[in-house]
Design a protein around this motif. Structure first.
Motif, mmCIF file in Angstrom:
data_model
loop_
_atom_site.group_PDB
_atom_site.id
_atom_site.type_symbol
_atom_site.label_atom_id
_atom_site.label_comp_id
_atom_site.label_asym_id
_atom_site.label_seq_id
_atom_site.Cartn_x
_atom_site.Cartn_y
_atom_site.Cartn_z
ATOM 1 N N LYS A 118 30.657 39.288 45.027
ATOM 2 C CA LYS A 118 31.895 38.616 45.457
ATOM 3 C C LYS A 118 33.051 39.594 45.602
ATOM 4 O O LYS A 118 33.993 39.339 46.345
ATOM 5 C CB LYS A 118 32.293 37.539 44.434
ATOM 6 C CG LYS A 118 31.370 36.332 44.396
ATOM 7 C CD LYS A 118 31.901 35.318 43.374
ATOM 8 C CE LYS A 118 31.019 34.094 43.292
ATOM 9 N NZ LYS A 118 31.443 33.192 42.182
ATOM 10 N N CYS A 119 33.017 40.691 44.867
ATOM 11 C CA CYS A 119 34.142 41.635 44.834
ATOM 12 C C CYS A 119 34.395 42.252 46.209
ATOM 13 O O CYS A 119 33.475 42.735 46.862
ATOM 14 C CB CYS A 119 33.842 42.737 43.820
ATOM 15 S SG CYS A 119 35.127 44.016 43.767
ATOM 16 N N GLU A 120 35.662 42.226 46.630
ATOM 17 C CA GLU A 120 36.071 42.820 47.910
ATOM 18 C C GLU A 120 36.840 44.120 47.703
ATOM 19 O O GLU A 120 37.484 44.627 48.630
ATOM 20 C CB GLU A 120 36.916 41.820 48.704
ATOM 21 C CG GLU A 120 36.164 40.556 49.138
ATOM 22 C CD GLU A 120 35.057 40.836 50.159
ATOM 23 O OE1 GLU A 120 35.134 41.851 50.865
ATOM 24 O OE2 GLU A 120 34.107 40.026 50.222
ATOM 25 N N ALA A 121 36.837 44.624 46.477
ATOM 26 C CA ALA A 121 37.456 45.922 46.165
ATOM 27 C C ALA A 121 38.938 45.968 46.527
ATOM 28 O O ALA A 121 39.428 46.999 46.983
ATOM 29 C CB ALA A 121 36.689 47.058 46.839
ATOM 30 N N CYS A 122 39.637 44.849 46.312
ATOM 31 C CA CYS A 122 41.069 44.813 46.644
ATOM 32 C C CYS A 122 41.909 45.616 45.648
ATOM 33 O O CYS A 122 43.025 46.021 45.951
ATOM 34 C CB CYS A 122 41.557 43.367 46.680
ATOM 35 S SG CYS A 122 41.514 42.555 45.072
ATOM 36 N N GLY A 123 41.386 45.787 44.442
ATOM 37 C CA GLY A 123 42.110 46.563 43.431
ATOM 38 C C GLY A 123 43.107 45.768 42.612
ATOM 39 O O GLY A 123 43.781 46.330 41.742
ATOM 40 N N ASP A 124 43.222 44.462 42.861
ATOM 41 C CA ASP A 124 44.210 43.664 42.122
ATOM 42 C C ASP A 124 43.932 43.643 40.622
ATOM 43 O O ASP A 124 44.860 43.650 39.816
ATOM 44 C CB ASP A 124 44.250 42.221 42.656
ATOM 45 C CG ASP A 124 44.927 42.139 44.015
ATOM 46 O OD1 ASP A 124 45.495 43.157 44.463
ATOM 47 O OD2 ASP A 124 44.871 41.062 44.640
ATOM 48 N N CYS A 125 42.663 43.622 40.242
ATOM 49 C CA CYS A 125 42.341 43.621 38.809
ATOM 50 C C CYS A 125 42.734 44.944 38.165
ATOM 51 O O CYS A 125 43.225 44.977 37.031
ATOM 52 C CB CYS A 125 40.863 43.324 38.589
ATOM 53 S SG CYS A 125 39.747 44.443 39.478
ATOM 54 N N VAL A 126 42.561 46.021 38.910
ATOM 55 C CA VAL A 126 42.950 47.344 38.403
ATOM 56 C C VAL A 126 44.449 47.363 38.146
ATOM 57 O O VAL A 126 44.918 47.854 37.120
ATOM 58 C CB VAL A 126 42.565 48.453 39.420
ATOM 59 C CG1 VAL A 126 43.012 49.818 38.910
ATOM 60 C CG2 VAL A 126 41.068 48.441 39.683
ATOM 61 N N ASP A 127 45.205 46.790 39.089
ATOM 62 C CA ASP A 127 46.667 46.812 38.983
ATOM 63 C C ASP A 127 47.185 45.875 37.899
ATOM 64 O O ASP A 127 48.190 46.169 37.255
ATOM 65 C CB ASP A 127 47.300 46.410 40.320
ATOM 66 C CG ASP A 127 47.025 47.446 41.400
ATOM 67 O OD1 ASP A 127 46.746 48.599 41.045
ATOM 68 O OD2 ASP A 127 47.090 47.079 42.583
ATOM 69 N N THR A 128 46.526 44.752 37.698
ATOM 70 C CA THR A 128 47.091 43.723 36.819
ATOM 71 C C THR A 128 46.713 43.895 35.347
ATOM 72 O O THR A 128 47.455 43.453 34.472
ATOM 73 C CB THR A 128 46.682 42.316 37.307
ATOM 74 O OG1 THR A 128 47.571 41.351 36.752
ATOM 75 C CG2 THR A 128 45.256 41.953 36.894
#
Ligand code: SF4
Ligand code: SF4
Length: 66
Positions: free
Chosen positions: A10-20
């Motif tokens: 499911k992951c689209e590698a948007c990076g939001d989890c990294v940032d948050t």
């Protein structure tokens, strides 16, 4: 203690989890041409804030308290 799972399909590698994540649990990696998030930090540092679950628009992250 919390268990963090990421559904890399499911992951689209948007990076939001990294940032948050306040405790730098996540990192983006690339393998076999597919980029995705993985748990790179110490899962013991997770405080269960659930902002990663909330931010992931793909519903790829699940945080469960043990
Ligand atoms: S927020 Fe979700 S879709 Fe974006 S990189 Fe993280 S796991 Fe992947
Ligand atoms: S629940 Fe909070 S501390 Fe734990 S991995 Fe998600 S964003 Fe980071």
């Amino acid at each position: 203690m919390y268990v963090i799972t990421i559904d890399i399909d499911k992951c689209e590698a948007c990076g939001d989890c990294v940032d948050t994540c306040p405790n730098e649990i996540f990192a983006l990696v690339e393998e076999n041409g597919k980029k995705y998030a993985m748990v790179a930090g110490d899962p013991d540092d997770c405080i269960g804030c659930l902002s990663c679950e909330a931010e992931c628009g793909e519903g790829a992250i699940t945080v469960t308290e043990l």
